[in-house]
Design a protein around this motif. Structure first.
Motif, mmCIF file in Angstrom:
data_model
loop_
_atom_site.group_PDB
_atom_site.id
_atom_site.type_symbol
_atom_site.label_atom_id
_atom_site.label_comp_id
_atom_site.label_asym_id
_atom_site.label_seq_id
_atom_site.Cartn_x
_atom_site.Cartn_y
_atom_site.Cartn_z
ATOM 1 N N PRO A 42 4.502 0.592 6.867
ATOM 2 C CA PRO A 42 3.976 0.611 8.237
ATOM 3 C C PRO A 42 3.158 1.876 8.533
ATOM 4 O O PRO A 42 2.187 1.830 9.292
ATOM 5 N N TYR A 47 -0.195 0.271 10.219
ATOM 6 C CA TYR A 47 0.087 -0.879 11.081
ATOM 7 C C TYR A 47 -0.124 -0.457 12.537
ATOM 8 O O TYR A 47 0.245 0.655 12.932
ATOM 9 N N THR A 81 9.434 11.395 -7.665
ATOM 10 C CA THR A 81 9.988 10.127 -8.155
ATOM 11 C C THR A 81 11.135 10.415 -9.121
ATOM 12 O O THR A 81 11.377 11.577 -9.461
ATOM 13 N N ALA A 113 15.124 1.645 -2.600
ATOM 14 C CA ALA A 113 14.451 1.062 -1.423
ATOM 15 C C ALA A 113 12.951 1.268 -1.585
ATOM 16 O O ALA A 113 12.278 1.823 -0.723
ATOM 17 N N HIS A 118 1.236 -5.668 -1.443
ATOM 18 C CA HIS A 118 0.582 -6.901 -1.006
ATOM 19 C C HIS A 118 0.046 -7.651 -2.215
ATOM 20 O O HIS A 118 -0.439 -7.031 -3.158
ATOM 21 N N ALA A 318 17.977 -2.207 -1.284
ATOM 22 C CA ALA A 318 17.791 -2.595 0.121
ATOM 23 C C ALA A 318 16.334 -2.954 0.388
ATOM 24 O O ALA A 318 15.431 -2.535 -0.338
HETATM 25 C C1 LIG Z 1 0.333 -6.384 7.325
HETATM 26 C C2 LIG Z 1 1.823 -6.408 7.497
HETATM 27 C C3 LIG Z 1 2.347 -6.231 8.745
HETATM 28 C C4 LIG Z 1 3.749 -6.262 8.918
HETATM 29 N N1 LIG Z 1 4.221 -6.181 10.171
HETATM 30 C C5 LIG Z 1 5.550 -6.373 10.355
HETATM 31 C C6 LIG Z 1 6.085 -6.487 11.665
HETATM 32 O O1 LIG Z 1 5.371 -6.389 12.657
HETATM 33 N N2 LIG Z 1 7.422 -6.718 11.788
HETATM 34 C C7 LIG Z 1 8.247 -6.845 10.700
HETATM 35 O O2 LIG Z 1 9.451 -7.067 10.891
HETATM 36 N N3 LIG Z 1 7.760 -6.708 9.446
HETATM 37 C C8 LIG Z 1 6.450 -6.496 9.258
HETATM 38 N N4 LIG Z 1 5.966 -6.416 7.992
HETATM 39 C C9 LIG Z 1 6.923 -6.303 6.875
HETATM 40 C C10 LIG Z 1 7.315 -4.822 6.692
HETATM 41 O O3 LIG Z 1 6.154 -4.082 6.334
HETATM 42 C C11 LIG Z 1 8.371 -4.697 5.601
HETATM 43 O O4 LIG Z 1 9.525 -5.443 6.007
HETATM 44 C C12 LIG Z 1 8.833 -3.258 5.390
HETATM 45 O O5 LIG Z 1 7.749 -2.359 5.273
HETATM 46 C C13 LIG Z 1 9.679 -3.174 4.113
HETATM 47 O O6 LIG Z 1 10.278 -1.910 4.126
HETATM 48 P P1 LIG Z 1 10.843 -1.251 2.794
HETATM 49 O O7 LIG Z 1 11.403 0.063 3.176
HETATM 50 O O8 LIG Z 1 11.717 -2.211 2.086
HETATM 51 O O9 LIG Z 1 9.558 -1.074 1.867
HETATM 52 P P2 LIG Z 1 8.197 -0.264 2.076
HETATM 53 O O10 LIG Z 1 7.745 -0.287 3.470
HETATM 54 O O11 LIG Z 1 7.307 -0.819 0.998
HETATM 55 O O12 LIG Z 1 8.614 1.232 1.699
HETATM 56 C C14 LIG Z 1 8.948 1.587 0.375
HETATM 57 C C15 LIG Z 1 8.845 3.090 0.234
HETATM 58 O O13 LIG Z 1 9.242 3.449 -1.105
HETATM 59 C C16 LIG Z 1 8.320 4.365 -1.640
HETATM 60 N N5 LIG Z 1 8.358 4.239 -3.099
HETATM 61 C C17 LIG Z 1 7.890 3.211 -3.855
HETATM 62 N N6 LIG Z 1 8.125 3.467 -5.151
HETATM 63 C C18 LIG Z 1 8.743 4.654 -5.224
HETATM 64 C C19 LIG Z 1 9.245 5.452 -6.289
HETATM 65 N N7 LIG Z 1 9.150 5.043 -7.562
HETATM 66 N N8 LIG Z 1 9.838 6.627 -6.004
HETATM 67 C C20 LIG Z 1 9.950 7.056 -4.728
HETATM 68 N N9 LIG Z 1 9.488 6.349 -3.661
HETATM 69 C C21 LIG Z 1 8.902 5.165 -3.916
HETATM 70 C C22 LIG Z 1 6.994 3.949 -1.025
HETATM 71 O O14 LIG Z 1 6.059 5.012 -1.097
HETATM 72 C C23 LIG Z 1 7.421 3.620 0.398
HETATM 73 O O15 LIG Z 1 7.438 4.759 1.224
HETATM 74 C C24 LIG Z 1 4.603 -6.403 7.792
HETATM 75 C C25 LIG Z 1 4.063 -6.560 6.529
HETATM 76 C C26 LIG Z 1 2.699 -6.597 6.379
HETATM 77 C C27 LIG Z 1 2.133 -6.832 5.017
#
Ligand SMILES: Cc1cc2nc3c(=O)[nH]c(=O)nc-3n(C[C@H](O)[C@H](O)[C@H](O)COP(=O)(O)OP(=O)(O)OC[C@H]3O[C@@H](n4cnc5c(N)ncnc54)[C@H](O)[C@@H]3O)c2cc1C
Ligand code: SF4
Length: 353
Positions: A42, A47, A81, A113, A118, A318
């Motif tokens: 986000p 976003y 990382t 996590a 995309h 998660a």
């Molecule tokens: C265009 C779009 C709009 C969206 N809008 C909404 C919305 O309005 N409402 C909603 O409920 N959901 C929305 N979503 C879904 C939402 O983006 C996801 O549910 C959410 O971002 C997932 O969170 P996460 O923490 O699992 O992963 P991510 O947001 O992908 O975060 C993962 C984190 O891990 C880090 N990372 C990755 N690999 C490593 C590594 N090897 N070592 C250390 N760090 C690492 C990344 O840099 C990142 O900071 C949207 C999705 C899209 C595509």
């Protein structure tokens, strides 16, 4: 004495929820984030707003970050990382690769996590022209435009008169192997369609869909208002190609309700791209020695009643590292994974009853 720290890899919505949960029951937590900031997609993708009430994404995530960091015992390693992992539940050694070089830390439990990426709409054979035509964009590109407060055609900077969304790009597709539904794109497209209607006076907005999948409350919170209040036009149909014509885009396909071919001129086409595991999710599965499912997401072998345990004891997962997830899923699985990891950490410290 064994460490009582929980390592959370990834500082997005799920990682932040995990860290807050583990810290709230007394574990020490280190968040390891590969980027130079917290907040996940986000923030990284700019976003504009989040479902269901169009709250500013920056403000909402800012609040989550502040609440997480307010817990004593939470520390953050940015631009870092994990390069290696040895040991066992209650007593892991992680090799960190960060700005100061490599370093080993002792932790009791790990939460992965690392989220999603995309689907790349130029990757496969769908003829939507993402890399060929300036006015074909993806959901995240429109989010960034909405955040800047102007919706324009990238080709000429003018406001569009007609905008459409094409659903299920890179999801529910056996040919490319992504047979799953990406879960958020129907809701996000409807949210963005509403925002486009609010931002551009008189604009017509269409959503071409195979099925509209609105989970739970999104039906009444997003879908009905988009149709009834904001007059977004939903058309059940399959789009086969997008072509340039007379300075606009011709969207071709079949209206499956009417059972006839359709060709509709558009000024801006938005591809509702699906979710795939991020490179970090694939990499961390390898480094931590945990199983992935056939799509590359982290496998949760215990099934629906234990969604955060992985194939390695003491390592939990998660959010979108486990599969397509919305923010609500990330808070839930993050909270659960954080509590489970804290239980391992606190029992290593001898602090658990
Ligand atoms: C265009 C779009 C709009 C969206 N809008 C909404 C919305 O309005 N409402 C909603 O409920 N959901 C929305 N979503 C879904 C939402 O983006 C996801 O549910 C959410 O971002 C997932 O969170 P996460 O923490 O699992 O992963 P991510 O947001 O992908 O975060 C993962 C984190 O891990 C880090 N990372 C990755 N690999 C490593 C590594 N090897 N070592 C250390 N760090 C690492 C990344 O840099 C990142 O900071 C949207 C999705 C899209 C595509
Ligand atoms: S949420 Fe909607 S657009 Fe996304 S894959 Fe599922 S049905 Fe397709």
């Amino acid at each position: 004495m064994a460490s009582s720290t929980v390592a959370v890899i990834g500082g997005g919505p799920a990682g932040l929820a995990s860290a807050a949960s583990a810290a709230s029951v007394g574990a020490d937590v280190v968040i390891i984030e590969k980027l130079g900031f917290l907040g996940g997609r986000p923030i990284e993708e700019n976003y504009a707003s989040i479902t269901p009430y169009l709250r500013s994404a920056e403000e909402a995530m800012g609040e989550v970050i502040a609440n997480t960091l307010a817990h004593p015992g939470v520390s953050v390693r940015l631009n870092t990382t994990v390069a290696g992992c040895s040991g066992e539940a209650g007593d892991f050694t992680l090799e960190l690769d960060g700005p100061g070089g490599t370093e080993s830390i002792e932790v009791a439990a790990v939460v992965v996590a690392t989220g999603f990426q995309h689907f790349d709409p130029g990757r496969e054979t769908q003829l939507y022209g993402y890399y060929e035509f300036d006015d074909v964009i993806a959901l995240q590109d429109l989010e960034a435009m909405l955040k800047e407060g102007r919706v324009t055609r990238p080709s000429n900077g003018e406001e569009p008169k007609r905008v459409c969304f094409i659903q299920c790009v890179g999801s529910r597709d056996r040919q490319i192997g992504n047979e799953y539904c990406s879960k958020v794109c129907c809701g996000v497209a409807s949210k963005e369609a509403t925002e486009v209607r609010l931002a551009v006076p008189g604009v017509e907005v269409f959503i071409f869909y195979i099925d509209m999948r609105m989970y739970g409350y999104w039906e009444t919170q997003i879908y009905w208002p988009a149709q009834e209040k904001h007059h977004v036009q939903y058309v059940k149909g399959i789009i086969t190609e997008v072509l340039p014509k007379d300075g606009r885009l011709l969207v071709r396909g079949e209206d499956t309700t009417m059972g006839r071919p359709m060709e509709v001129p558009m000024d801006l086409v938005v591809l509702s791209v699906g979710m795939e595991p991020s490179p970090g999710t694939r990499k961390m599965a390898e480094v931590l020695g945990i199983e992935q499912n056939r799509f590359g997401f982290i496998e949760a072998p215990k099934g629906p009643l234990d969604t955060v345990a992985t194939s390695r004891e003491g390592v939990f997962a998660a959010g979108a590292s486990l599969g397509p997830a919305d923010l609500e899923d990330c808070s839930s699985s993050g909270g659960f994974a954080g509590a489970r990891a804290a239980a391992v950490a606190l029992s290593a410290r001898g602090a658990l009853r």
